[in-house]
Design a protein around this motif. Structure first.
Motif, PDB file in Angstrom:
ATOM      1  N   ALA A  43     -35.738 -34.795 -19.641  1.00 47.32           N
ATOM      2  CA  ALA A  43     -36.164 -34.634 -18.248  1.00 47.32           C
ATOM      3  C   ALA A  43     -35.358 -33.543 -17.559  1.00 47.32           C
ATOM      4  O   ALA A  43     -35.925 -32.681 -16.860  1.00 47.32           O
ATOM      5  CB  ALA A  43     -36.026 -35.960 -17.500  1.00 47.32           C
ATOM      6  N   LEU A  44     -34.036 -33.545 -17.741  1.00 48.51           N
ATOM      7  CA  LEU A  44     -33.213 -32.506 -17.122  1.00 48.51           C
ATOM      8  C   LEU A  44     -33.547 -31.135 -17.681  1.00 48.51           C
ATOM      9  O   LEU A  44     -33.614 -30.145 -16.940  1.00 48.51           O
ATOM     10  CB  LEU A  44     -31.727 -32.810 -17.347  1.00 48.51           C
ATOM     11  CG  LEU A  44     -31.154 -34.108 -16.780  1.00 48.51           C
ATOM     12  CD1 LEU A  44     -29.624 -34.055 -16.812  1.00 48.51           C
ATOM     13  CD2 LEU A  44     -31.649 -34.381 -15.375  1.00 48.51           C
ATOM     14  N   ARG A  45     -33.755 -31.053 -18.993  1.00 47.16           N
ATOM     15  CA  ARG A  45     -34.059 -29.761 -19.615  1.00 47.16           C
ATOM     16  C   ARG A  45     -35.398 -29.219 -19.127  1.00 47.16           C
ATOM     17  O   ARG A  45     -35.577 -28.003 -19.003  1.00 47.16           O
ATOM     18  CB  ARG A  45     -34.035 -29.902 -21.133  1.00 47.16           C
ATOM     19  CG  ARG A  45     -32.628 -30.155 -21.684  1.00 47.16           C
ATOM     20  CD  ARG A  45     -32.653 -30.438 -23.187  1.00 47.16           C
ATOM     21  NE  ARG A  45     -33.077 -29.266 -23.946  1.00 47.16           N
ATOM     22  CZ  ARG A  45     -32.263 -28.297 -24.348  1.00 47.16           C
ATOM     23  NH1 ARG A  45     -30.967 -28.354 -24.051  1.00 47.16           N
ATOM     24  NH2 ARG A  45     -32.732 -27.284 -25.042  1.00 47.16           N
ATOM     25  N   CYS A  46     -36.336 -30.091 -18.843  1.00 43.44           N
ATOM     26  CA  CYS A  46     -37.608 -29.641 -18.274  1.00 43.44           C
ATOM     27  C   CYS A  46     -37.416 -29.079 -16.868  1.00 43.44           C
ATOM     28  O   CYS A  46     -38.040 -28.080 -16.496  1.00 43.44           O
ATOM     29  CB  CYS A  46     -38.613 -30.791 -18.246  1.00 43.44           C
ATOM     30  SG  CYS A  46     -39.310 -31.242 -19.862  1.00 43.44           S
ATOM     31  N   VAL A  47     -36.547 -29.704 -16.093  1.00 45.46           N
ATOM     32  CA  VAL A  47     -36.322 -29.245 -14.716  1.00 45.46           C
ATOM     33  C   VAL A  47     -35.790 -27.825 -14.694  1.00 45.46           C
ATOM     34  O   VAL A  47     -36.207 -26.992 -13.884  1.00 45.46           O
ATOM     35  CB  VAL A  47     -35.367 -30.205 -13.976  1.00 45.46           C
ATOM     36  CG1 VAL A  47     -34.941 -29.605 -12.633  1.00 45.46           C
ATOM     37  CG2 VAL A  47     -36.029 -31.561 -13.755  1.00 45.46           C
ATOM     38  N   VAL A  48     -34.842 -27.497 -15.599  1.00 45.65           N
ATOM     39  CA  VAL A  48     -34.233 -26.165 -15.589  1.00 45.65           C
ATOM     40  C   VAL A  48     -34.973 -25.167 -16.471  1.00 45.65           C
ATOM     41  O   VAL A  48     -34.563 -24.014 -16.589  1.00 45.65           O
ATOM     42  CB  VAL A  48     -32.746 -26.210 -15.984  1.00 45.65           C
ATOM     43  CG1 VAL A  48     -31.954 -26.982 -14.971  1.00 45.65           C
ATOM     44  CG2 VAL A  48     -32.563 -26.778 -17.384  1.00 45.65           C
ATOM     45  N   GLY A  49     -36.065 -25.593 -17.113  1.00 42.94           N
ATOM     46  CA  GLY A  49     -36.864 -24.662 -17.898  1.00 42.94           C
ATOM     47  C   GLY A  49     -36.440 -24.487 -19.341  1.00 42.94           C
ATOM     48  O   GLY A  49     -36.948 -23.605 -20.036  1.00 42.94           O
ATOM     49  N   LEU A  50     -35.516 -25.322 -19.830  1.00 48.21           N
ATOM     50  CA  LEU A  50     -35.125 -25.249 -21.241  1.00 48.21           C
ATOM     51  C   LEU A  50     -36.170 -25.894 -22.147  1.00 48.21           C
ATOM     52  O   LEU A  50     -36.187 -25.644 -23.344  1.00 48.21           O
ATOM     53  CB  LEU A  50     -33.765 -25.911 -21.448  1.00 48.21           C
ATOM     54  CG  LEU A  50     -32.580 -25.215 -20.762  1.00 48.21           C
ATOM     55  CD1 LEU A  50     -31.310 -26.028 -20.938  1.00 48.21           C
ATOM     56  CD2 LEU A  50     -32.400 -23.806 -21.320  1.00 48.21           C
ATOM     57  N   GLU A  51     -36.995 -26.749 -21.586  1.00 48.42           N
ATOM     58  CA  GLU A  51     -38.144 -27.305 -22.284  1.00 48.42           C
ATOM     59  C   GLU A  51     -39.364 -27.127 -21.387  1.00 48.42           C
ATOM     60  O   GLU A  51     -39.249 -27.159 -20.154  1.00 48.42           O
ATOM     61  CB  GLU A  51     -37.967 -28.799 -22.597  1.00 48.42           C
ATOM     62  CG  GLU A  51     -36.799 -29.143 -23.493  1.00 48.42           C
ATOM     63  CD  GLU A  51     -37.029 -28.769 -24.946  1.00 48.42           C
ATOM     64  OE1 GLU A  51     -38.167 -28.356 -25.281  1.00 48.42           O
ATOM     65  OE2 GLU A  51     -36.085 -28.900 -25.740  1.00 48.42           O
ATOM     66  N   THR A  52     -40.517 -26.933 -21.996  1.00 51.50           N
ATOM     67  CA  THR A  52     -41.764 -26.799 -21.243  1.00 51.50           C
ATOM     68  C   THR A  52     -42.487 -28.133 -21.235  1.00 51.50           C
ATOM     69  O   THR A  52     -42.848 -28.648 -22.308  1.00 51.50           O
ATOM     70  CB  THR A  52     -42.675 -25.734 -21.872  1.00 51.50           C
ATOM     71  OG1 THR A  52     -41.982 -24.488 -21.898  1.00 51.50           O
ATOM     72  CG2 THR A  52     -43.958 -25.576 -21.065  1.00 51.50           C
ATOM     73  N   PRO A  53     -42.676 -28.727 -20.076  1.00 56.11           N
ATOM     74  CA  PRO A  53     -43.355 -30.023 -20.043  1.00 56.11           C
ATOM     75  C   PRO A  53     -44.818 -29.890 -20.435  1.00 56.11           C
ATOM     76  O   PRO A  53     -45.432 -28.829 -20.290  1.00 56.11           O
ATOM     77  CB  PRO A  53     -43.190 -30.468 -18.582  1.00 56.11           C
ATOM     78  CG  PRO A  53     -42.944 -29.211 -17.810  1.00 56.11           C
ATOM     79  CD  PRO A  53     -42.253 -28.275 -18.740  1.00 56.11           C
ATOM     80  N   ASP A  54     -45.376 -30.989 -20.943  1.00 54.64           N
ATOM     81  CA  ASP A  54     -46.794 -31.014 -21.285  1.00 54.64           C
ATOM     82  C   ASP A  54     -47.652 -31.289 -20.059  1.00 54.64           C
ATOM     83  O   ASP A  54     -48.865 -31.035 -20.079  1.00 54.64           O
ATOM     84  CB  ASP A  54     -47.058 -32.097 -22.342  1.00 54.64           C
ATOM     85  CG  ASP A  54     -46.289 -31.825 -23.627  1.00 54.64           C
ATOM     86  OD1 ASP A  54     -46.104 -30.640 -23.976  1.00 54.64           O
ATOM     87  OD2 ASP A  54     -45.877 -32.803 -24.283  1.00 54.64           O
ATOM     88  N   GLY A  55     -47.059 -31.809 -19.029  1.00 56.96           N
ATOM     89  CA  GLY A  55     -47.799 -32.093 -17.811  1.00 56.96           C
ATOM     90  C   GLY A  55     -46.869 -32.581 -16.725  1.00 56.96           C
ATOM     91  O   GLY A  55     -45.703 -32.884 -16.985  1.00 56.96           O
ATOM     92  N   GLY A  56     -47.393 -32.651 -15.507  1.00 54.53           N
ATOM     93  CA  GLY A  56     -46.596 -33.098 -14.373  1.00 54.53           C
ATOM     94  C   GLY A  56     -46.177 -31.949 -13.491  1.00 54.53           C
ATOM     95  O   GLY A  56     -46.488 -30.777 -13.758  1.00 54.53           O
ATOM     96  N   GLU A  57     -45.463 -32.269 -12.435  1.00 54.23           N
ATOM     97  CA  GLU A  57     -45.016 -31.286 -11.458  1.00 54.23           C
ATOM     98  C   GLU A  57     -43.516 -31.423 -11.237  1.00 54.23           C
ATOM     99  O   GLU A  57     -42.976 -32.527 -11.229  1.00 54.23           O
ATOM    100  CB  GLU A  57     -45.744 -31.472 -10.127  1.00 54.23           C
ATOM    101  CG  GLU A  57     -47.251 -31.294 -10.212  1.00 54.23           C
ATOM    102  CD  GLU A  57     -47.929 -31.506  -8.863  1.00 54.23           C
ATOM    103  OE1 GLU A  57     -47.209 -31.811  -7.882  1.00 54.23           O
ATOM    104  OE2 GLU A  57     -49.164 -31.387  -8.799  1.00 54.23           O
TER     105      GLU A  57
END
Length: 202
Positions: A43-57
């Protein structure tokens, strides 16, 4: 402020996050607890752009910076040099080849904020684990972050150093920053966080 709505992320067909929601206000320190595989770090990595989420905002007011369990400092460089690197993203290329005086001054203020101004010219390899983690937090401050995400920031530290880092994160929240920390120590979460969010494995 940080707002996450309906966050989804899978790896190789395995769902790690499925509709994760989180809202953290300025001045709030939230601890994320949960077993391995529950998606806390993802979740944290998605927030900073280290992972690309599959969906959500994901909505972040200002800049978000991440502090890692593995501290990721350049050991042969000084604490000041490492903190200066937090400013690289906002400097033109011609200025990023060296550390301008104004950036060094700002980096010194950040080191002073974490209690390490007197160690500014020490190589990071000579600092203790707790001191290195505080340098990493100073680097995040030099990024001018308004949101600090800390992924197991004290798991490799001795109890005294862990307390120093936790107290620093609490103080930063008290100054109006948004702080989210992944922790594996429920007692630290209870003692320092304003709110605890428990996550479960999918």
């Amino acid at each position: 402020m940080l707002a996450v709505r309906g966050l989804r992320k899978s790896f190789g067909g395995r769902t790690v996050l499925d509709g994760f929601d989180l809202r953290v206000e300025p001045g709030e320190f939230v601890a994320l607890l949960g077993p391995n595989g529950s998606g806390k770090s993802t979740a944290l990595r998605c927030v900073v752009g280290l992972e690309t989420p599959d969906g959500g905002e994901i909505d972040v007011s200002g800049n978000a910076a991440m502090v890692f369990q593995k501290i990721h400092l350049v050991g042969r460089r000084t604490a000041l040099d490492n903190v200066c690197s937090g400013a690289l993203g906002r400097l033109p290329l011609r200025r990023s080849l060296f550390c301008p005086h104004d950036v060094r001054d700002e980096a010194m203020r950040c080191l002073d904020r974490v209690g390490l101004a007197d160690r500014a010219l020490d190589r990071c390899a000579r600092l203790s684990g707790g001191q290195q983690q505080r340098v990493a937090i100073a680097r995040a401050l030099c990024q001018r972050a308004s949101v600090i995400l800390a992924d197991e920031p004290v798991s490799a530290l001795d109890p005294q150093a862990a307390v120093q880092v936790m107290e620093l994160l609490v103080d930063l929240a008290g100054e109006g920053m948004t702080v989210v920390a992944v922790l594996h120590q429920p007692e630290l979460a209870r003692n320092y966080a304003h709110r605890i969010v428990e996550m479960v494995a999918q």
